[in-house]
Design a protein around this motif. Structure first.
Motif, mmCIF file in Angstrom:
data_model
loop_
_atom_site.group_PDB
_atom_site.id
_atom_site.type_symbol
_atom_site.label_atom_id
_atom_site.label_comp_id
_atom_site.label_asym_id
_atom_site.label_seq_id
_atom_site.Cartn_x
_atom_site.Cartn_y
_atom_site.Cartn_z
ATOM 1 N N GLY A 647 0.827 -1.211 0.000
ATOM 2 C CA GLY A 647 0.000 0.000 0.000
ATOM 3 C C GLY A 647 0.856 1.252 0.000
ATOM 4 N N THR A 671 -5.887 -0.735 -6.320
ATOM 5 C CA THR A 671 -6.173 -1.104 -4.927
ATOM 6 C C THR A 671 -6.402 -2.601 -4.748
ATOM 7 O OG1 THR A 671 -8.519 -0.720 -5.277
ATOM 8 C CG2 THR A 671 -7.250 1.129 -4.412
ATOM 9 N N SER A 672 -5.972 -3.364 -5.771
ATOM 10 C CA SER A 672 -6.350 -4.785 -5.724
ATOM 11 C C SER A 672 -5.566 -5.583 -4.674
ATOM 12 C CB SER A 672 -6.172 -5.420 -7.092
ATOM 13 O OG SER A 672 -4.817 -5.402 -7.420
ATOM 14 N N SER A 676 -8.448 -3.352 3.455
ATOM 15 C CA SER A 676 -9.548 -2.385 3.357
ATOM 16 C C SER A 676 -9.132 -0.998 3.844
ATOM 17 C CB SER A 676 -10.739 -2.857 4.180
ATOM 18 O OG SER A 676 -11.013 -4.172 3.865
ATOM 19 N N THR A 678 -6.069 0.381 3.988
ATOM 20 C CA THR A 678 -5.165 1.013 3.028
ATOM 21 C C THR A 678 -5.936 1.396 1.769
ATOM 22 O OG1 THR A 678 -3.529 -0.535 3.852
ATOM 23 C CG2 THR A 678 -2.907 0.754 1.944
ATOM 24 N N GLU A 679 -6.885 0.518 1.398
ATOM 25 C CA GLU A 679 -7.673 0.800 0.204
ATOM 26 C C GLU A 679 -8.384 2.149 0.345
ATOM 27 O OE1 GLU A 679 -10.891 -1.838 -0.589
ATOM 28 O OE2 GLU A 679 -11.406 -0.817 -2.442
ATOM 29 N N LYS A 680 -8.875 2.408 1.567
ATOM 30 C CA LYS A 680 -9.586 3.656 1.788
ATOM 31 C C LYS A 680 -8.631 4.846 1.618
ATOM 32 C CE LYS A 680 -12.776 6.155 4.677
ATOM 33 N NZ LYS A 680 -12.108 7.364 4.267
ATOM 34 N N GLN A 683 -7.976 5.141 -2.013
ATOM 35 C CA GLN A 683 -9.187 5.624 -2.687
ATOM 36 C C GLN A 683 -9.378 7.129 -2.457
ATOM 37 O OE1 GLN A 683 -10.742 3.408 -4.731
ATOM 38 N NE2 GLN A 683 -11.670 5.297 -5.495
ATOM 39 N N ALA A 699 -10.783 -1.816 -12.102
ATOM 40 C CA ALA A 699 -10.880 -2.258 -10.705
ATOM 41 C C ALA A 699 -11.635 -3.565 -10.613
ATOM 42 C CB ALA A 699 -11.577 -1.189 -9.880
ATOM 43 N N ARG A 701 -12.693 -4.513 -7.480
ATOM 44 C CA ARG A 701 -13.738 -4.197 -6.506
ATOM 45 C C ARG A 701 -14.660 -3.154 -7.125
ATOM 46 N NH1 ARG A 701 -9.557 -3.804 -1.600
ATOM 47 N NH2 ARG A 701 -9.051 -6.009 -1.528
ATOM 48 N N THR A 704 -15.584 0.399 -5.871
ATOM 49 C CA THR A 704 -14.713 1.565 -6.054
ATOM 50 C C THR A 704 -15.079 2.358 -7.303
ATOM 51 O OG1 THR A 704 -13.109 0.259 -7.257
ATOM 52 C CG2 THR A 704 -12.741 0.483 -4.897
#
Lengths: 758, 162
Positions: A647, A671-672, A676, A678-680, A683, A699, A701, A704
């Motif tokens: 990340g 963000t794969s 969660s 770090t994804e935020k 994002q 993506a 997910r 997103t």
């Protein structure tokens, strides 16, 4: 009857001339219709090599193959549900599915005709959909034009019709390569040659003085003259070896400069080679070329420019002296020369292919090394050390086997030459000795001893030229590999210098088809338009072609069919550096260099101010974690960014992309591979970055992508859905299904998480 | 999802449409228009055949063709022979080179053919069992089962490239 096809051939789109044996049957089946395009296949329907023919008119198609009933069939478009290429393994079929569900094999061909038949299949589909015939014929024509785009000289495919063949234009042959690198250092090399000539001339003096001592000075017991002679000899030796040292220094200097130039050029060339080159060439093999092949070539160049000149001079000088001393003996000493010439030709022919094979084995070893050493973590985690060792040993053994065979020949070769040369000395001993013993000529013992010294000196250049073919063959194998890079076609920059003033960010794909190789089509008739400032999500299953769309947009691959426009300008007509400078690209696996964090971010904008870098890091949500590191922005990352989490590396790569303030942002699965939380963070960073910029987001997910203005759904290389999230949900198609599946799995995951908490 | 390995003794295969086969299991379950794919097209021609439906989804795997009943074996081999085209080179008639593009004219088990090799270092691979695999400029494949079984002239022409 033959007239219909014959007349039309001039305007007919075709890959090859229509075989005359098909003309009659084709005209019968055409029943007066004019064919628009033709594909001449190279296989018969039974899979044997042979010709077949597909003719396409505005409303029908005709297939000719001797296995068809009566040699050919005609099908009206209205009776066809679809016509398409069925790719198999090493061959393909063009098949039509009739309205009653029956498959009809029309023609068979190797991969050479797949692109054309794909275009024909698309043409039939568009015509059945009611599209304009002329417009669609024009689309197919581009495919035919691409196919016809071959250099008349070398036969290589050209980037566009009438384009210069970079392969022929920049073609460098071995001699011109050598000269190109020698030229800048020619002064140094000439001085070195002059010094060589002087030292060689000096080397010719001692045997003559020997003759004087044996025949005159020692028999006459002239002590004073003996001292003079020895002092003179000392002077000669001193000068000879001093000049020799100077020459060696100059040679080393020139050699180093040549090799440095060569390495720099190959590396620079490698930077501009297209991705396709790297797809097919292993890293190990490229490293091998830059390191060992250049050294090999340098050695050979120095041998040719220095040793060869010196040895030639020496040979001529000795022949002259020997002829003056005794022309009859001189002739005898030349006896081994033709034998040596024949032998070196024979061995040279044998050695050439051997060195090429040896190079292949060595290159395989380099490939194994560059493959396994960076992956040492994987090897260790699977406790596969012994397998890795065994595999490496197998390759080394393979190389050794090949080297053993080569060593046999290359060891026999110089010894065989030396043997014949030594036999030459024996002949001189025999003939000269007979003359001295029989006392029937004016040949004295001193002259004979001196002659023998010259003869042994004479055989040194003979030996040298004979063994030159060995190093020539070795250098040739290396040069060929270097040529592979130097002569490889670089990325085409047709629009060099064309930098549009405004870059709004409107993107259009028009009938784009692409395949990495012809065995599988990756993109199929892809068309879409994105307005400036739109955020576009690209979704689809793995392998559906999402990343390929981005690869083409980035101009990593240029050999696609169809056209891609940015602000209504074909991207191939825009200066490549300018175009790429307008794009910020964040990849799934962020790549960092072994450098400081600051330099890694500033990589996109060399000379960036510290404030700019900190600001970019801030936008990318990276500043906080960087400032907490002991060395903060001065932290030196390990190879490929070792020392940071996935990340963190991803946020650095976003900062890097942001720093150059691009007009177009591309996020490929950014963000794969993160959790969660770090994804935020990522994002949030992405949301800040994309404001006001045309953005592509691939993506997995789908959650997103809810903020995307538009979503493209890619399936098996085609855009099957195109619209906003709400539109696609209402459509209840593939996107809807993907959302359903993901919602379910997210729910299951959330439930499991809740259970764990409990 | 567990793979569906079928018992070769309890399956009946029949050719449907040249490259497609129909499958009937002993349970009476029937599959039509399945496309056989070799999972090891280079290293194991007779083993591990994956049968895919029209959507490309794998329906079953046959571990060993040799264990099938003779009619089924014949049907499957016919399908595979149609699908996989790797001509076996029996003679190299002509080999020319220009600008590092090699042109080979060869005799194969499917007739005479001429093709280009763009980069011999990457396009010609020698396998440990002695076979040589060749990929031409159009990504078509060819095989030399045993280099040393070819005539002397062919061997001499090919040797520098392997």
């Amino acid at each position: 009857m033959n007239e219909v096809i014959n007349t039309d051939v001039k305007t007919l789109l075709t890959n090859k001339p229509i075989p005359s044996v098909f003309e009659q049957r084709a005209n019968e089946l055409l029943c007066g219709s004019s064919p628009l395009m033709a594909v001449v296949g190279d296989l018969k329907l039974d899979g044997k090599y042979g010709e077949s023919l597909l003719l396409v008119c505005a409303d029908r198609l005709i297939a000719i193959d001797h296995l068809h009933e009566n040699g050919g069939i005609m099908m009206l478009f209205e009776d066809i549900e679809k016509a398409e290429v069925k790719r198999m393994y090493g061959n393909a079929l063009f098949r039509a599915k009739t309205n009653d569900g029956k498959n009809v094999d029309l023609i068979r061909f190797t991969y050479s005709a797949t692109d054309l038949c794909d275009a024909v299949g698309d043409f039939i589909r568009h015509i059945k959909d009611g599209d304009d015939i002329d417009e669609q014929t024009e689309v197919v024509k581009i495919t035919y034009d691409n196919l016809r785009c071959f250099c008349p000289k070398c036969g290589r495919k050209l980037a566009s019709p009438n384009a210069d063949c970079l392969n022929c234009k920049g073609k460098s042959k071995i001699a011109s390569i050598l000269y190109g690198y020698i030229k800048p250092h020619i002064r140094m090399l000439i001085i070195s040659i002059i010094l060589s000539v002087i030292t060689t001339a000096m080397a010719l003096v001692p045997p003559y003085i020997t003759k004087m001592m044996v025949d005159d000075i020692i028999p006459q017991k002239n002590m004073q003259f003996l001292i003079y002679t020895i002092v003179a000899l000392l002077g000669v030796y001193l000068l000879q070896y001093s000049l020799g040292a100077l020459r060696a220094y100059l040679l080393r200097l020139a050699g180093d400069k040549i090799i440095a130039d060569l390495k720099k050029d190959i590396y620079a060339k490698a930077q501009f080679l297209p991705m396709k080159f790297y797809d097919k060439t292993s890293t190990g093999s490229i490293i091998n070329r830059i390191n060992s092949d250049t050294t090999q070539l340098q050695n050979f160049m120095l041998r040719i420019t220095q040793e060869a000149v010196v040895q030639l001079f020496m040979m001529i000088g000795i022949i002259i002296i020997m002829v003056i001393m005794n022309w009859k003996l001189a002739l005898f000493s030349l006896i081994p020369v033709p034998i040596v010439a024949i032998l070196s030709r024979f061995f040279g022919r044998k050695l050439g292919p051997m060195y090429r094979r040896l190079w292949r084995r060595m290159s395989s070893i380099s490939t194994i090394l560059s493959d396994t050493i960076p992956s040492i973590k994987v090897i260790k985690s699977f406790t596969n050390e012994n397998n890795a060792i065994n595999k490496f040993n197998r390759y080394v053994d393979d190389w050794m086997r090949e080297d053993k065979t080569t060593a046999k020949i290359s060891s026999i070769f110089p010894n065989a030459i030396t043997f014949f040369v030594t036999c030459g000395s024996l002949v001189i001993w025999f003939v000269g000795g007979s003359y001295v013993i029989n006392d029937n000529t004016d040949l004295t013992l001193g002259v004979l001893v001196s002659f023998i010294s010259y003869a042994s000196m004479f055989y040194t250049p003979v030996n040298f030229f004979a063994s030159l073919s060995d190093s020539y063959q070795n250098a040739l194998a290396s040069t060929e590999k270097i040529l592979d890079i130097i002569n490889a076609e670089p990325e085409h920059n047709f629009g060099e210098g064309n930098s549009p003033k405004f870059f709004e960010g409107k993107i259009e794909f028009r009938n784009v088809n692409f395949s990495f190789d012809r065995s599988k089509k990756i993109l199929n008739d892809v068309s879409f338009v994105i307005q400036p400032g739109e955020t576009v999500g690209i979704v689809g299953t793995t392998g559906s072609g999402k990343s390929t769309i981005i690869n083409l947009l980035m101009r990593f691959y240029d050999d696609y069919e169809g056209e891609i426009f940015v602000d209504d300008i074909n991207i191939k007509d825009i200066d490549m550096d300018f175009f790429r400078s307008k794009i910020g690209f964040v990849q799934q696996e962020p790549l960092m260099f072994r450098d400081t964090i600051f330099n890694n971010i500033a990589y996109s904008l060399p000379g960036a101010h510290v404030d700019q870098v900190i600001n970019a890091a801030d936008i990318a949500n990276a500043h906080t974690f960087i400032s907490r590191l002991p060395d903060a922005y001065d932290t030196t990352l390990g190879e490929r960014g070792v020392g940071l989490s996935g990340g963190e590396k991803q946020r650095l790569s976003i900062a890097r992309a942001v720093l150059k303030n691009p007009n177009l942002m591309i996020f490929d699965e950014a963000t794969s591979a993160v959790d969660s939380e770090t994804e935020k963070l990522i994002q949030d960073a992405i949301d800040r970055v994309i404001r006001g910029r045309t953005t592509f987001m691939i993506a997995h997910r789908l959650s997103t992508l809810r903020k995307a203005n538009r979503i493209l759904v890619v399936d098996k290389g085609r855009i099957i859905e195109n619209g906003s999230h709400d539109e696609l949900m209402a459509l209840k198609g593939k996107y809807y299904k993907l959302i359903q599946i993901q919602s379910m799995s997210e729910k299951v995951a959330a439930d499991k998480q809740a259970e764990n908490f409990e | 999802m567990p793979r569906n390995f079928v018992d070769e003794n309890t399956v009946k295969l029949t050719v449907n449409d040249k490259i497609y086969i129909d499958v009937e299991l002993y349970t009476g379950e029937k599959f039509t228009m399945l496309e056989p794919h070799r999972l090891f097209p280079v290293s194991g021609l007779m083993k591990y055949i994956s049968l895919l439906d029209e959507e490309g989804n794998e329906q079953m795997i046959i571990r060993d063709i040799e264990r099938l009943m003779p009619e089924s074996k014949e049907a499957l081999l016919n399908c595979l022979n149609e699908r996989y085209m790797i001509p076996k080179i029996t003679r190299l008639i002509k080999r020319t080179e220009k600008f590092e593009i090699w042109m080979w004219t060869v005799d194969t088990d499917r007739g005479e053919f001429t093709f280009e090799i763009i980069n011999s270092y990457q396009s010609i691979k020698i396998l440990y069992d002695g076979r040589i695999l060749i990929k031409d400029g159009n990504d078509n494949r060819y095989e030399i089962p045993d280099l040393y079984a070819l005539d002397k002239r062919s061997i001499k022409l090919i040797l520098p490239d392997v």
